[in-house]
Structures are given as structure tokens and as C-alpha cells.
Design an enzyme around this catalytic site. Structure first.
Site, mmCIF file in Angstrom:
data_model
loop_
_atom_site.group_PDB
_atom_site.id
_atom_site.type_symbol
_atom_site.label_atom_id
_atom_site.label_comp_id
_atom_site.label_asym_id
_atom_site.label_seq_id
_atom_site.Cartn_x
_atom_site.Cartn_y
_atom_site.Cartn_z
ATOM 1 N N GLN A 20 2.626 -12.109 -4.032
ATOM 2 C CA GLN A 20 1.738 -11.873 -2.895
ATOM 3 C C GLN A 20 1.310 -13.153 -2.197
ATOM 4 O OE1 GLN A 20 -0.791 -9.074 -5.493
ATOM 5 N NE2 GLN A 20 -1.002 -8.239 -3.424
ATOM 6 N N ARG A 77 -7.368 -16.140 -11.889
ATOM 7 C CA ARG A 77 -6.303 -15.266 -12.396
ATOM 8 C C ARG A 77 -5.126 -15.324 -11.446
ATOM 9 N NH1 ARG A 77 -5.665 -9.023 -11.802
ATOM 10 N NH2 ARG A 77 -3.771 -8.751 -13.064
ATOM 11 N N HIS A 121 3.314 -9.052 -13.032
ATOM 12 C CA HIS A 121 2.601 -8.497 -11.880
ATOM 13 C C HIS A 121 3.634 -7.995 -10.880
ATOM 14 C CE1 HIS A 121 -1.496 -8.515 -9.760
ATOM 15 N NE2 HIS A 121 -0.694 -7.797 -9.016
ATOM 16 N N ASN A 165 -0.009 -6.063 -15.410
ATOM 17 C CA ASN A 165 -0.986 -5.659 -14.417
ATOM 18 C C ASN A 165 -0.673 -4.225 -13.955
ATOM 19 O OD1 ASN A 165 -3.215 -6.301 -12.464
ATOM 20 N ND2 ASN A 165 -1.629 -5.565 -11.103
ATOM 21 N N GLU A 166 -1.664 -3.381 -14.048
ATOM 22 C CA GLU A 166 -1.631 -2.022 -13.482
ATOM 23 C C GLU A 166 -0.349 -1.251 -13.830
ATOM 24 O OE1 GLU A 166 -2.639 -2.446 -9.312
ATOM 25 O OE2 GLU A 166 -4.741 -2.768 -9.815
ATOM 26 N N ASN A 294 -9.215 -3.042 -13.493
ATOM 27 C CA ASN A 294 -9.148 -3.138 -12.027
ATOM 28 C C ASN A 294 -9.762 -1.877 -11.442
ATOM 29 O OD1 ASN A 294 -7.655 -5.371 -12.653
ATOM 30 N ND2 ASN A 294 -5.730 -4.664 -11.761
ATOM 31 N N TYR A 296 -11.193 -0.198 -7.605
ATOM 32 C CA TYR A 296 -11.360 -0.308 -6.157
ATOM 33 C C TYR A 296 -12.142 0.853 -5.572
ATOM 34 C CZ TYR A 296 -8.003 -4.127 -6.161
ATOM 35 O OH TYR A 296 -7.377 -5.324 -6.399
ATOM 36 N N GLU A 353 -9.798 -7.144 -11.373
ATOM 37 C CA GLU A 353 -9.710 -6.958 -9.915
ATOM 38 C C GLU A 353 -10.811 -6.035 -9.408
ATOM 39 O OE1 GLU A 353 -5.918 -5.612 -8.338
ATOM 40 O OE2 GLU A 353 -4.865 -6.884 -9.774
ATOM 41 N N TRP A 399 -10.954 -9.613 -6.179
ATOM 42 C CA TRP A 399 -9.643 -9.521 -5.501
ATOM 43 C C TRP A 399 -9.883 -9.466 -4.008
ATOM 44 C CZ3 TRP A 399 -4.728 -10.094 -7.145
ATOM 45 C CH2 TRP A 399 -3.751 -9.904 -6.162
ATOM 46 N N GLU A 406 0.042 -7.360 0.802
ATOM 47 C CA GLU A 406 -0.499 -6.189 0.105
ATOM 48 C C GLU A 406 0.575 -5.124 -0.065
ATOM 49 O OE1 GLU A 406 -3.041 -5.647 -1.712
ATOM 50 O OE2 GLU A 406 -2.429 -3.563 -2.029
ATOM 51 N N TRP A 407 1.668 -5.522 -0.745
ATOM 52 C CA TRP A 407 2.726 -4.609 -1.145
ATOM 53 C C TRP A 407 3.265 -3.764 0.006
ATOM 54 C CZ3 TRP A 407 4.190 -7.057 -5.144
ATOM 55 C CH2 TRP A 407 3.249 -7.655 -5.992
HETATM 56 N N1 LIG Z 1 3.682 8.692 -0.878
HETATM 57 N N2 LIG Z 1 2.495 8.520 -0.595
HETATM 58 N N3 LIG Z 1 2.047 7.414 0.056
HETATM 59 C C1 LIG Z 1 0.670 7.309 0.476
HETATM 60 C C2 LIG Z 1 -0.228 7.722 -0.663
HETATM 61 O O1 LIG Z 1 -0.305 6.668 -1.558
HETATM 62 C C3 LIG Z 1 -0.928 7.045 -2.763
HETATM 63 C C4 LIG Z 1 -1.619 5.924 -3.482
HETATM 64 O O2 LIG Z 1 -1.043 4.652 -3.129
HETATM 65 C C5 LIG Z 1 -1.585 3.535 -3.697
HETATM 66 C C6 LIG Z 1 -2.459 3.587 -4.780
HETATM 67 C C7 LIG Z 1 -2.983 2.431 -5.286
HETATM 68 C C8 LIG Z 1 -2.636 1.203 -4.716
HETATM 69 C C9 LIG Z 1 -3.235 -0.030 -5.223
HETATM 70 C C10 LIG Z 1 -3.231 -1.247 -4.576
HETATM 71 N N4 LIG Z 1 -3.979 -2.037 -5.357
HETATM 72 C C11 LIG Z 1 -4.365 -3.429 -5.044
HETATM 73 C C12 LIG Z 1 -3.419 -4.281 -5.832
HETATM 74 N N5 LIG Z 1 -3.739 -4.235 -7.259
HETATM 75 C C13 LIG Z 1 -2.979 -5.344 -7.789
HETATM 76 C C14 LIG Z 1 -2.984 -6.397 -6.717
HETATM 77 O O3 LIG Z 1 -1.666 -6.822 -6.531
HETATM 78 C C15 LIG Z 1 -3.522 -5.722 -5.462
HETATM 79 O O4 LIG Z 1 -2.729 -6.035 -4.348
HETATM 80 N N6 LIG Z 1 -4.379 -1.391 -6.438
HETATM 81 N N7 LIG Z 1 -3.942 -0.141 -6.350
HETATM 82 C C16 LIG Z 1 -1.738 1.158 -3.657
HETATM 83 C C17 LIG Z 1 -1.219 2.314 -3.142
#
Ligand SMILES: N=NNCCOCCOc1ccc(-c2cn(C[C@@H]3NC[C@@H](O)[C@H]3O)nn2)cc1
Length: 447
Positions: A20, A77, A121, A165-166, A294, A296, A353, A399, A406-407
Site C-alpha cells: 500500500q 506497524r 499483509h 493480517n486479516e 482490527n 473499523y 488497526e 490506520w 486502499e486495495w
Molecule cells: N462484491 N461485493 N463488493 C462490495 C461489497 O464489499 C463487501 C465488503 O468489502 C470489504 C470489506 C472489508 C474491507 C476492509 C478494508 N480494510 C482496511 C484494510 N485493512 C488492512 C489494511 O490494509 C487496510 O487497508 N479492512 N477491511 C474491504 C472491503
């Protein structure tokens, strides 16, 4: 205004992750990860964003550490990019990769900042994914070899380690919901992966003990809280299932040595089962020194037949939502922490987080992110409630230190207390940075 005093000795920190923030995706021998593949696949990441450059922290880490030092955090971290250490996933070790993390960790220590290292991660090597990734039990062995390399290389420098992580994001979000890399949509695959991740965690902890590495090791599941809409048992059970996929599913095997029966039954109803091998549960249940949590967001929810994986329906109650659309639900933080302490006992906990997405932009050199300050104020108040209720909280990592990739949301969602201009890579301290600096300096909060 009320003053909330935190206990002496609590560690204040902040967090990021390799893919990231680092960038330098093709530099110094780094191999390709599943997130390089996923982010370069059209349609997978918003606006076609990728981590090729990110925040360029690979080159700008000294500036970042200066900002950490000014902030006053005593722990930071970060995660290690496995493909920087093993460019083929297994086999030859990439010395320039190790050298980078030595430079980085040495600079943290020089500045009085203790590193907490996340080994995994999400950036699995593409070569391992091509052989099945976490669905292939061989990846467990590859992970343990990588962990052993890092333990031997950084023993005495890094004294707080996280294996994963997660794991919910790695297994279910990425292989059942298809939202994250590698983007599969197969519940059996995701469930099998969740088990292999836990076995990999346990075997890495066994290796840590075997090598007599100085320091402590844990893992960092993600959590959420769903409050039943009514006292009807079907509402209570529905919430328990969806929360249980993140809490009990990953924590019961580690702390109780078995999977939660109510979740096994539910997955069985969905035609999904677990193939355990001899010794798996014994490996998973290795005692950890601390638990990373973690948190949120959470919500109200109720039973709704055939709705989602768990027959749950989230109820819109008009509560504030952040700019990523997640409800602001600080009571859920308190509920998660007290529930975990009640179910698993007095395990030391680091909040690895917690933070919020608000996309405020600079104006006249300042970023006025009042909504993030309000989110943090309410969640730190909830954290204090948990501490006062006896939960063994050792530290808090906000965080994130800076806006980053952000992925699947790419750079469109900003979680940082430092703003990053992705064109110039200029960092700008937000109002929340100065607010957090004051909380750290005082070890108390005004609410
Ligand atoms: N198909 N459906 N699509 C739409 C519906 O989505 C359903 C749920 O999506 C999600 C659920 C949870 C997350 C998420 C992101 N973080 C934040 C990161 N934690 C580690 C660190 O790297 C941070 O960046 N924690 N949890 C993302 C997407």
C-alpha cells in the site's frame, strides 16, 4: 468537556503495509505478487490504480520516519513484502530485499520507534498463486520458510511480530466474495484457504518458539460488530453467524483448539466442509503472546431468509457513514473488545488497526479533517471504556499513518492522518495528525 485518561505504558502507534505504501514494485529484485497481477487487471481496482509507485515509501522512508518521530509514536506497524525476500516465492533469498528492511528497521530504532512487523499483509507471490496459492498446502511450508528467514535475520531488532493480517480478507473477501486478489468466488475454496492460513500461522509460531526468537508473536484478525435489531433469537443468531465468520472462526481454533460448531454447522448447510490433516489443530493452537485486533465499523442487523451468506440484513439507521460508506459505530468497538475478552480470557491485545476514510483535500497548506478527528475521539473513548472494563489493551495503531493504496478502492479512499499528493508524493500533515500528536503527548483525550 470530559478528560479520558489512558493507563501509563500504553503504546501509541500507527500502521501501514508494504504493497500500500512502498512502490518500487520492480526494484531491487522484488518479484510479482497477486496484487501486482490483480491491480494490473482491468476492472479490478477503481480507476485502474496500482501499487507500482504508491507513496514511494521504499525511497522516502526516512522522511516518513521523521514524520513518525514528530508525531511522537513509540511503535510503528509495517509489513514485509514477501516477494522482495523470495523473488520466486521460494528458493533463492534476495539480499537487496533484506537490506532494505534492515535500513528501514535500523532507522526506526535510531529514532526510538519500536517496529511491529506483519509477515503476511496480502502480497502473496504470483508464482505461488500459480500453483494454487493458499489453497495448496505447499504454501504453508513456503510461508514458514519465509518466516524463519525473517526471524533469523531480524532477531533482536524486531520484537513484535504478526504472522497474518486479516485472514478473513485473505480467505473469504478474496476467494468467496472476489473483492480482493486473487478475486475467486468459491465458498469451499475460501473455507479451505482460511484453514490453511491458520495452519501456516500456527507453524510459524512453532518455528518462532523453536528458534527462541526474542520478543512476542501474534496475529491480527479483522472484526466487526452486528447488534441484533431485536431480541428475537433469529436476529441474535444471524448476527452471531456474520460476526462469527471473523471472530470465532479465526480465534476459536487459536485459543480453544477447535472450530466453532455453530459455524461448522452453517457452512455444512451451505455444502462446505473442512479437510483437517493430522496435527493441524495442534499446530493452530500454539499459544500466542498477544492478539492484534482490527476494527473499523459495525451495524444493526436482523435475520432475513436467503439474504447473503448468513441470512442477515443490515438495517439502515441513518447513522453517519465514512467516505468509504462504512457506518461510524464506536459502541461496536467496545462490544467487540469486551466480547473477545469474555470469550478468550486475559490475552494481551494491541489494536493493530482502527481509523476512518475521509477524503478531505489540502486548502492553503492545511487539511481540515474534523470528521476523522470525531471518529477517532469516539473510538478512543470506546477503547477507554473497554480498558476500564478490564480488557488487557497494550497499544493502539492508528490506520493509517498516510493515505495509501486502499486495495480495490485504489487511491480514491484516504485513511491517512498525513495527506499524500499522488502526483507529487508531497506529504501534508492533516489536522488529525496534530490532534493525535496531542493525545500521544498527554496520554489523555478530551471528549
Ligand atoms: N462484491 N461485493 N463488493 C462490495 C461489497 O464489499 C463487501 C465488503 O468489502 C470489504 C470489506 C472489508 C474491507 C476492509 C478494508 N480494510 C482496511 C484494510 N485493512 C488492512 C489494511 O490494509 C487496510 O487497508 N479492512 N477491511 C474491504 C472491503
Amino acid at each position: 468537556m470530559a478528560i479520558i485518561q489512558f493507563p501509563n505504558g500504553i503504546k501509541w502507534g500507527s500502521a501501514t503495509a508494504a504493497y500500500q505504501v512502498e512502490g518500487a514494485a520492480f526494484e531491487d529484485g522484488r518479484g510479482p505478487s497477486i496484487w501486482d497481477t490483480f491491480s494490473h487487471t482491468p476492472g479490478k481496482v477503481k480507476d485502474g490504480d496500482n501499487g507500482d509507485i504508491a507513496c514511494d515509501s521504499y525511497h522516502r522512508y526516512e522522511e516518513d520516519i521523521e514524520l513518525m518521530k514528530e508525531l511522537g509514536i513509540t511503535m510503528y506497524r509495517f509489513s514485509v513484502s514477501w516477494p522482495r525476500i523470495y523473488p520466486e516465492g521460494t528458493g533463492e533469498i534476495n539480499q537487496p530485499g533484506l537490506a532494505f528492511y534492515h535500513r528501514f528497521v535500523d532507522k526506526l530504532l535510531e529514532n526510538g520507534i519500536e517496529p511491529m512487523c506483519t509477515l503476511y499483509h496480502w502480497d502473496l507471490h504470483q508464482a505461488l498463486q500459480d500453483k494454487g496459492g493458499w489453497a495448496n498446502r505447499d504454501t504453508i511450508g513456503a510461508f514458514v520458510t519465509y518466516a524463519e528467514t525473517m526471524f533469523n535475520e531480524f532477531n533482536g531488532k524486531i520484537k513484535h511480530w504478526l504472522t497474518l493480517n486479516e485472514p478473513w480478507c485473505v480467505s473469504f473477501l478474496s476467494n468467496h466474495m472476489g473483492v480482493h486478489a486473487p478475486g475467486n468466488q468459491d465458498l469451499q475454496l475460501a473455507t479451505t484457504i482460511s484453514h490453511h492460513l491458520l495452519v501456516a500461522h500456527g507453524k510459524a509460531v512453532q518455528k518462532f518458539r523453536e528458534l527462541e526468537v526474542q520478543g512476542q508473536i501474534g496475529f491480527a484478525p479483522n472484526t466487526t460488530w452486528l447488534e441484533p435489531f431485536s431480541s428475537r433469537q433469529q436476529d441474535i443468531d444471524a448476527c452471531r453467524r456474520e460476526v462469527g465468520q471473523q471472530i470465532e472462526w479465526f480465534m476459536d481454533p487459536v485459543f480453544k483448539g477447535e472450530y466453532p460448531q455453530f459455524m461448522l454447522d452453517w457452512f455444512n448447510k451451505k455444502g462446505v466442509g473442512l479437510q483437517l490433516e493430522e496435527g493441524d489443530l495442534e499446530a493452530i493452537r500454539q499459544p500466542v503472546d498477544f492478539l492484534g485486533i482490527n476494527y473499523y465499523t459495525g451495524n444493526l442487523a436482523r435475520y432475513k431468509e436467503d439474504s447473503g451468506l448468513f441470512d442477515t440484513e443490515h438495517i439502515e439507521t441513518g447513522v453517519e457513514r465514512t467516505d468509504i460508506g462504512w457506518p461510524v459505530y464506536p459502541d461496536g468497538f467496545y462490544k467487540v473488545l469486551t466480547y473477545i475478552a469474555g470469550r478468550y480470557g486475559d490475552i494481551p491485545i494491541y489494536i493493530t488497526e482502527n481509523g476512518a476514510c475521509y477524503n478531505d483535500e489540502p486548502a492553503d497548506g492545511r487539511v481540515k479533517d474534523d470528521r476523522r478527528i470525531s471518529y477517532l475521539q469516539h473510538h478512543l473513548a470506546a477503547l477507554s471504556r473497554a480498558i476500564e472494563s478490564g480488557v488487557n489493551i497494550k497499544g493502539y495503531f492508528l490506520w493509517s499513518l498516510m493515505d495509501n493504496f486502499e486495495w480495490a478502492e485504489g487511491y480514491s479512499k484516504r485513511f491517512g492522518i498525513i495527506h499524500v499528493d499522488y502526483r507529487t508524493l508531497v506529504r501534508t500533515k492533516k489536522d488529525s495528525y496534530y490532534w493525535y500528536k496531542k493525545v500521544i503527548a498527554n496520554n489523555w483525550l478530551e471528549v
